[in-house]
Design an enzyme around this catalytic site. Structure first.
Site, PDB file in Angstrom:
ATOM      1  N   GLU A   1       0.813  -1.218   0.000  1.00  0.00           N
ATOM      2  CA  GLU A   1       0.000   0.000   0.000  1.00  0.00           C
ATOM      3  C   GLU A   1       0.845   1.266   0.000  1.00  0.00           C
ATOM      4  OE1 GLU A   1      -3.557   1.951   2.783  1.00  0.00           O
ATOM      5  OE2 GLU A   1      -2.234   0.428   3.618  1.00  0.00           O
TER       6      GLU A   1
ATOM      7  N   GLU B   1     -12.170   2.737   5.464  1.00  0.00           N
ATOM      8  CA  GLU B   1     -11.046   3.025   6.357  1.00  0.00           C
ATOM      9  C   GLU B   1     -10.958   4.537   6.557  1.00  0.00           C
ATOM     10  OE1 GLU B   1      -6.733   1.015   6.701  1.00  0.00           O
ATOM     11  OE2 GLU B   1      -6.735   2.825   5.465  1.00  0.00           O
TER      12      GLU B   1
END
Length: 271
Positions: A152, A251
């Protein structure tokens, strides 16, 4: 919001007013049937009793664990992963086995492997070599249960070297080639990409075949959709057009109480 996607709640950033083992129940009460977590323990290798309690808290609510982070160090203290730190390589490798066991018990098939910050006094090339070795080991362990390791790009961490999708993809491709693994993919967090100057729409169009999971928060602010400037209708349409069929991970930091931050997503689309 788009009915073609399934949504999960990241319980390491939402419902944090509750203890970790109470959060799956809160997500279920809000209408969700899937969740994800950062590493939910303070240690890379937690006590068996703590692992059992966590697994039980998810399993007993009947929700599915979609994603789990590998141990990433002291996140509140600024760590963003340990896998590229030569001094913590053993710690990371010991964590892999625990994470895979938890995932196997709960049907989780995706691990987020935060790369780690650059370290003063350690050559970047040395860190990158250690990172690729550890990612290949993690991918081979994950393959035992049919899981994928995700890499990520992050914002808000100046020493974190992977800030764009292209930078993360370069690591992914080298790990695939050098490690002989194919279960390594991009975690496209549309918030982090936007904040770092990447165009999320272009990332989706250019790299969709490499995307293993998607996470969202609005930008700026990292709050729920509708509080910033990202065009989620367009972004979700692009994901659908490019064949993404996975979950959308929520998120974000709720602008108020966690349970009140889902009004943008009709209840019938949450499960």
């Amino acid at each position: 919001m788009d009915h073609r996607f399934r949504y999960d709640v990241n319980l390491s950033i939402l419902f944090t007013e509750l203890d970790v083992n109470s959060r799956a129940a809160a997500a279920k009460a809000a209408g969700f049937s899937a969740v994800e977590f950062w590493w939910p323990f303070s240690a890379a290798v937690p006590k068996d009793a703590d692992v059992d309690a966590f697994v039980r808290s998810v399993r007993e609510e009947g929700v599915r664990l979609i994603g789990l982070n590998f141990f990433a160090g002291d996140m509140p203290g600024g760590d963003r992963g340990v896998l590229s730190n030569p001094a913590r390589s053993t710690e990371f490798r010991e964590n892999i086995e625990v994470a895979v066991e938890i995932a196997d018990q709960l049907g989780c098939r995706a691990f987020n492997a935060l790369y780690g910050n650059r370290i003063d006094g350690v050559l970047a090339d040395q860190q990158d070599e250690v990172a690729r070795e550890n990612l290949a080991i993690a991918a081979k362990a994950a393959s035992r249960i049919g899981a994928t390791v995700l890499i990520e790009p992050l914002s808000g961490a100046p020493a974190y070297p992977l800030k764009t999708a292209a930078e993360a993809l370069a690591v992914i491709q080298r790990v695939r080639q050098e490690g002989g693994v194919d279960n390594v993919a991009l975690l496209a967090d549309l918030y982090h990409l936007a904040v770092n100057g990447d165009d999320p729409a272009r990332v989706i169009d250019d790299y969709s075949k490499h995307i293993g999971h998607v996470q969202i928060a609005d930008a700026p602010g990292r709050n729920e959709p509708g509080t910033g400037g990202l065009d989620f209708a367009d972004l979700f349409e692009r994901l659908a057009e490019n064949g993404y069929g996975g979950y959308i991970g929520l998120e974000y930091k709720p602008s108020g109480a966690s349970a009140d931050s889902f009004d943008w997503l009709p209840r019938d689309l949450r499960a």
